[in-house]
Every structure is written in C-alpha cells, then in structure tokens.
Design a protein around this motif. Structure first.
Motif, PDB file in Angstrom:
ATOM      1  N   SER A 206       0.817  -0.970   0.167  1.00 58.25           N
ATOM      2  CA  SER A 206      -0.145   0.155  -0.051  1.00 58.25           C
ATOM      3  C   SER A 206       0.921   1.266   0.031  1.00 58.25           C
ATOM      4  CB  SER A 206      -0.967   0.021   1.323  1.00 58.25           C
ATOM      5  OG  SER A 206      -1.736   1.106   1.386  1.00 58.25           O
ATOM      6  N   LEU A 207       2.021   1.157   0.845  1.00 59.10           N
ATOM      7  CA  LEU A 207       2.891   2.516   0.844  1.00 59.10           C
ATOM      8  C   LEU A 207       3.484   2.738  -0.539  1.00 59.10           C
ATOM      9  CD1 LEU A 207       4.157   2.123   4.122  1.00 59.10           C
ATOM     10  CD2 LEU A 207       2.518   3.801   3.633  1.00 59.10           C
ATOM     11  N   ALA A 208       3.900   1.589  -1.125  1.00 53.17           N
ATOM     12  CA  ALA A 208       4.480   1.557  -2.488  1.00 53.17           C
ATOM     13  C   ALA A 208       3.872   2.056  -3.324  1.00 53.17           C
ATOM     14  CB  ALA A 208       5.218   0.460  -2.685  1.00 53.17           C
ATOM     15  N   LEU A 209       2.402   1.373  -3.451  1.00 56.95           N
ATOM     16  CA  LEU A 209       1.341   1.660  -4.746  1.00 56.95           C
ATOM     17  C   LEU A 209       0.735   2.721  -4.547  1.00 56.95           C
ATOM     18  CD1 LEU A 209       0.795  -2.025  -5.841  1.00 56.95           C
ATOM     19  CD2 LEU A 209       2.756  -0.289  -6.625  1.00 56.95           C
ATOM     20  N   GLU A 210       0.102   3.084  -3.378  1.00 59.90           N
ATOM     21  CA  GLU A 210      -0.775   4.008  -3.194  1.00 59.90           C
ATOM     22  C   GLU A 210      -0.528   5.276  -2.263  1.00 59.90           C
ATOM     23  OE1 GLU A 210      -4.721   0.562  -2.416  1.00 59.90           O
ATOM     24  OE2 GLU A 210      -3.405   1.467  -0.702  1.00 59.90           O
ATOM     25  N   GLY A 211       0.687   5.226  -1.741  1.00 56.18           N
ATOM     26  CA  GLY A 211       1.280   6.366  -0.995  1.00 56.18           C
ATOM     27  C   GLY A 211       0.751   6.595   0.280  1.00 56.18           C
ATOM     28  N   ALA A 212       0.865   7.793   0.692  1.00 48.65           N
ATOM     29  CA  ALA A 212       0.392   7.962   2.177  1.00 48.65           C
ATOM     30  C   ALA A 212      -1.065   8.789   2.050  1.00 48.65           C
ATOM     31  CB  ALA A 212       1.479   8.929   2.956  1.00 48.65           C
ATOM     32  N   HIS A 213      -1.962   8.696   2.946  1.00 47.63           N
ATOM     33  CA  HIS A 213      -3.230   9.282   2.793  1.00 47.63           C
ATOM     34  C   HIS A 213      -3.663   9.854   4.283  1.00 47.63           C
ATOM     35  CE1 HIS A 213      -4.562   7.526  -1.154  1.00 47.63           C
ATOM     36  NE2 HIS A 213      -3.752   6.728  -0.830  1.00 47.63           N
ATOM     37  N   ALA A 214      -4.519  10.729   4.153  1.00 50.36           N
ATOM     38  CA  ALA A 214      -5.088  11.065   5.509  1.00 50.36           C
ATOM     39  C   ALA A 214      -5.700  10.103   6.355  1.00 50.36           C
ATOM     40  CB  ALA A 214      -6.216  12.300   5.240  1.00 50.36           C
ATOM     41  N   LEU A 215      -5.804  10.307   7.588  1.00 56.82           N
ATOM     42  CA  LEU A 215      -6.499   9.495   8.488  1.00 56.82           C
ATOM     43  C   LEU A 215      -7.854   9.109   7.903  1.00 56.82           C
ATOM     44  CD1 LEU A 215      -5.048  10.282  12.103  1.00 56.82           C
ATOM     45  CD2 LEU A 215      -4.363   8.277  10.678  1.00 56.82           C
ATOM     46  N   PRO A 216      -8.516   8.041   8.086  1.00 50.42           N
ATOM     47  CA  PRO A 216      -9.710   7.685   7.419  1.00 50.42           C
ATOM     48  C   PRO A 216     -10.630   8.107   8.703  1.00 50.42           C
ATOM     49  CG  PRO A 216      -8.749   5.530   8.368  1.00 50.42           C
ATOM     50  CD  PRO A 216      -7.631   6.675   8.343  1.00 50.42           C
ATOM     51  N   SER A 217     -12.067   8.176   8.166  1.00 47.74           N
ATOM     52  CA  SER A 217     -12.936   8.841   9.155  1.00 47.74           C
ATOM     53  C   SER A 217     -13.341   7.639  10.406  1.00 47.74           C
ATOM     54  CB  SER A 217     -14.421   9.162   8.433  1.00 47.74           C
ATOM     55  OG  SER A 217     -15.058   8.069   7.965  1.00 47.74           O
ATOM     56  N   ARG A 218     -14.062   8.130  11.225  1.00 44.52           N
ATOM     57  CA  ARG A 218     -14.516   7.239  12.360  1.00 44.52           C
ATOM     58  C   ARG A 218     -15.356   6.105  11.757  1.00 44.52           C
ATOM     59  NH1 ARG A 218     -18.630   8.980  16.942  1.00 44.52           N
ATOM     60  NH2 ARG A 218     -19.710   8.703  15.200  1.00 44.52           N
ATOM     61  N   ASP A 219     -16.328   6.276  10.771  1.00 35.52           N
ATOM     62  CA  ASP A 219     -17.085   5.306  10.198  1.00 35.52           C
ATOM     63  C   ASP A 219     -16.445   4.407   9.659  1.00 35.52           C
ATOM     64  OD1 ASP A 219     -19.370   6.546  11.486  1.00 35.52           O
ATOM     65  OD2 ASP A 219     -19.955   7.424   9.771  1.00 35.52           O
ATOM     66  N   ALA A 220     -15.244   4.826   8.725  1.00 34.70           N
ATOM     67  CA  ALA A 220     -14.622   3.800   7.891  1.00 34.70           C
ATOM     68  C   ALA A 220     -13.535   3.098   8.767  1.00 34.70           C
ATOM     69  CB  ALA A 220     -13.678   4.787   6.957  1.00 34.70           C
ATOM     70  N   LEU A 221     -13.204   3.660  10.069  1.00 30.43           N
ATOM     71  CA  LEU A 221     -12.513   2.994  11.004  1.00 30.43           C
ATOM     72  C   LEU A 221     -13.214   1.788  11.478  1.00 30.43           C
ATOM     73  CD1 LEU A 221      -9.842   5.330  12.638  1.00 30.43           C
ATOM     74  CD2 LEU A 221      -9.458   3.383  10.973  1.00 30.43           C
ATOM     75  N   LEU A 222     -14.442   2.172  11.911  1.00 36.36           N
ATOM     76  CA  LEU A 222     -15.191   1.044  12.624  1.00 36.36           C
ATOM     77  C   LEU A 222     -15.730  -0.069  11.657  1.00 36.36           C
ATOM     78  CD1 LEU A 222     -17.610   3.422  14.717  1.00 36.36           C
ATOM     79  CD2 LEU A 222     -15.960   1.970  15.690  1.00 36.36           C
ATOM     80  N   ALA A 223     -15.862   0.164  10.276  1.00 34.48           N
ATOM     81  CA  ALA A 223     -16.192  -0.860   9.139  1.00 34.48           C
ATOM     82  C   ALA A 223     -14.974  -1.558   9.094  1.00 34.48           C
ATOM     83  CB  ALA A 223     -16.603   0.051   8.049  1.00 34.48           C
ATOM     84  N   THR A 224     -13.705  -0.876   9.063  1.00 34.51           N
ATOM     85  CA  THR A 224     -12.702  -1.653   8.791  1.00 34.51           C
ATOM     86  C   THR A 224     -12.468  -2.615   9.984  1.00 34.51           C
ATOM     87  OG1 THR A 224     -11.721   0.063   7.482  1.00 34.51           O
ATOM     88  CG2 THR A 224     -10.131  -1.694   8.252  1.00 34.51           C
ATOM     89  N   ALA A 225     -12.766  -2.196  11.195  1.00 33.71           N
ATOM     90  CA  ALA A 225     -12.474  -2.959  12.387  1.00 33.71           C
ATOM     91  C   ALA A 225     -13.370  -4.167  12.332  1.00 33.71           C
ATOM     92  CB  ALA A 225     -12.678  -2.280  13.826  1.00 33.71           C
ATOM     93  N   ALA A 226     -14.667  -3.999  12.009  1.00 40.84           N
ATOM     94  CA  ALA A 226     -15.644  -5.191  11.944  1.00 40.84           C
ATOM     95  C   ALA A 226     -15.256  -5.893  10.898  1.00 40.84           C
ATOM     96  CB  ALA A 226     -17.040  -4.293  11.522  1.00 40.84           C
ATOM     97  N   LEU A 227     -14.427  -5.523   9.756  1.00 37.16           N
ATOM     98  CA  LEU A 227     -14.402  -6.476   8.641  1.00 37.16           C
ATOM     99  C   LEU A 227     -13.307  -7.240   9.117  1.00 37.16           C
ATOM    100  CD1 LEU A 227     -14.766  -6.773   5.741  1.00 37.16           C
ATOM    101  CD2 LEU A 227     -13.188  -5.160   4.996  1.00 37.16           C
ATOM    102  N   GLY A 228     -12.082  -6.730   9.906  1.00 41.24           N
ATOM    103  CA  GLY A 228     -11.003  -7.672  10.198  1.00 41.24           C
ATOM    104  C   GLY A 228     -11.574  -8.533  11.265  1.00 41.24           C
ATOM    105  N   LEU A 229     -12.310  -8.178  12.346  1.00 47.51           N
ATOM    106  CA  LEU A 229     -12.578  -9.003  13.424  1.00 47.51           C
ATOM    107  C   LEU A 229     -13.385 -10.084  12.801  1.00 47.51           C
ATOM    108  CD1 LEU A 229     -13.303  -6.257  16.206  1.00 47.51           C
ATOM    109  CD2 LEU A 229     -11.510  -7.898  16.044  1.00 47.51           C
TER     110      LEU A 229
END
Length: 311
Positions: A206-229
């Motif tokens: 991701s760092l090599a191909l997508e570069g650095a990005h701003a921190l995601p929103s709270r909703d995006a982080l919650l969805a990502t956490a649910a996706l991982g768990l």
C-alpha cells in the motif's frame, strides 16, 4: 505436501457449523467494504488484517502451549507461504473490485470454492467422481446466475488487470483452504501471527503503490475493524477448524453459498433490489452442494494419512 487428518473426534455438526459461520461472515464483506469505501483497497486490506490479528489473539493464546515446533521447510511454508496466500486472497479481492466491474469480478472470484472442491477431492480420492463435477457445476451455476446477466448485458469491459487479480484471489483462497487441511501446521493456533505478517505485507504494498493518505473517518475505521474481526478474524479461525474436519471436502461446499448470502444481505440492507434469480440461485447452490458431497457408488479407501502426535 501431504494432507493430514487431525485427532479431533469427528462430529457431523462441528465442522459444518464452523464452515457455516465462516460463510455467513464472508457474506458480510460487500456491506462492510462499502462502509469503508473511502479507503484505498490495499490500505483497507492491511487495516482489516491487522484488526483480524488482534481479534484472534485471545482465542489462539488459549492453545499456544499445544502448538508443536515446525521444521525449517514447514516453518517457511507456514510463516511465509500462508501469509502470501492471505495477502493474495484479501488484497487482490479488494483491488480487483476497483479495477473491473463488480459483477464480472465476482464471477471470477467466486470460482474459488469450485477450485477447492475439485482439488480436495482429487487429493483425497486420486480422481474426480462424476457427481463431484456435476455438483460443482450446479453450485457454481447458482452463484453465476446472480452476476452473469449483468456482465453479459454490459459486455466484457476489457479490464484485464482486474480479471487477473480476481483470478489470483480465487486461486489463493483455494490454496489457503487446502493448507488449512495440513493438520501438523496448526494454522488456527498460529492465526494471529499469520494475519499480522500478511497485514505487514499488504501495508508495504500500500505504501509503495498507494502512497500516504489522510487518516480515515471514524465510520470507515469502525467498518474496517468489523471487517477484520469478523470475515478476516473469526471467520479465518472457523474455516481453519472446518478444513481440519475429516470430511472437509463436504464442508467446503458451503462456500458456494457466499455469493447468494451476500446478495441476500444487500437486498435486506436496501443496497440492491430483489429479483427472481435469488431463490433459484439458492436452490442450485443447495442442490449442487448435496450432489458434490455425495460419496461415489463404490467407495475407495483414502490414501494413508498422517495424524497428529498425541500429547
């Protein structure tokens, strides 16, 4: 590589229940991924796998004292090969959906249960019975019924990079399921480490191909956490248990239900509208799974398989 049976006492329900749980959680992926849509695909994959590693740590630690040491070759296969398969299965999946139309990508990606079924039966029996081929075709036809009409109506888009990534994801999922059947590897107990290594691999890409990005929103982080768990945490442990079942080739047929359940959840959530194809697809998946799981008329003895050393 020789597949092995574990020392688990076989229950006709335990392996199937674990496989069904994994299938239901995987069916949630489209909904959860849509909620985290602001994240680039590789960044989403890395964060989801990291959440999965943290979520599976308590469950795996309970049995860490039972995990036998691995030899040099087995250790390389487990701690390098398996994370590469997870990286390909998860990262290629999310990337493919951004490069090619969803219906065409899904049609290619959902071939992985068919690939696993054919490979596991071939390894277990030394041949492919006719009922396995017919059942796999029926079950795949049920999944394809949901996505093929849209792909045909829109024509082939020519997004060959997306198609290649979807095929890579399908092959990785099938190979990962086969690796889960190698009982001596104990992938379930090693799951937090495997997911963490895979997360580091995808994060580097991701760092090599997508570069650095701003921190995601709270909703995006919650969805990502649910996706991982869920789909990439608990589901991975459940699928590992299902694949160590003595009848894993039968349990693996449950994976054909993933696209059907995913579509049903999208309908319930109001993301897509229901149509006549959903119940027909479900019927084909169930009929195909039952047909493919049926033992051949003349049962042949399975090859000699190793067992866990008893503690």
């Amino acid at each position: 590589m020789q597949l092995q049976r574990s020392h688990f006492t076989h229950s006709p329900w335990l392996g199937a229940a674990a496989g069904a749980l994994a299938v239901v959680l995987w069916a949630l992926v489209p909904l959860l991924a849509a909620q985290a849509g602001e994240l680039p695909p590789l960044r989403l994959s890395a964060l989801a796998l990291l959440a999965g590693a943290l979520g599976t740590l308590p469950m795996a630690r309970r049995r860490r004292h039972e995990v036998p040491p691995l030899g040099r070759l087995a250790g390389a296969l487990v701690y390098l090969g398996v994370p590469l398969l997870i990286t390909g299965a998860v990262g290629a999946c999310f990337a493919a959906f951004t490069l090619a139309p969803a219906e065409e990508t899904a049609l290619i990606l959902y071939t992985w249960p068919v690939l696993f079924l054919l490979a596991s039966r071939r390894l277990a029996l030394g041949r492919l019975p006719a009922n396995t081929l017919v059942g796999a075709g029926l079950a795949f036809g049920g999944a394809a019924l949901l996505v093929l009409p849209g792909a045909m109506a829109g024509g082939v888009s020519g997004a060959w990079d997306g198609y290649a990534l979807a095929l890579l994801g399908a092959v990785c999922w099938a190979l990962y399921s086969l690796a889960s059947q190698v009982a001596a590897w104990r992938l379930g107990e090693r799951m937090p480490h495997l997911l963490l290594i895979a997360s580091a691999m995808v994060g580097g890409l991701s760092l090599a191909l997508e570069g650095a990005h701003a921190l995601p929103s709270r909703d995006a982080l919650l969805a990502t956490a649910a996706l991982g768990l869920g789909p990439y945490g608990l589901a991975m442990l459940a699928w590992d248990r299902a694949m160590r079942d003595p009848l894993a080739h039968r349990v693996g047929n449950l994976a054909h239900a993933v696209p059907v359940l995913a579509t049903l959840l999208l309908v319930v959530a109001g993301v897509t509208t229901p149509d006549w194809r959903l119940p027909l697809a479900a019927l084909l998946v169930v009929a195909g799974s039952m047909t493919a799981s049926r033992e051949p008329a003349r049962r042949r003895h399975l090859p000699a398989l190793g067992r866990f050393p008893r503690n």
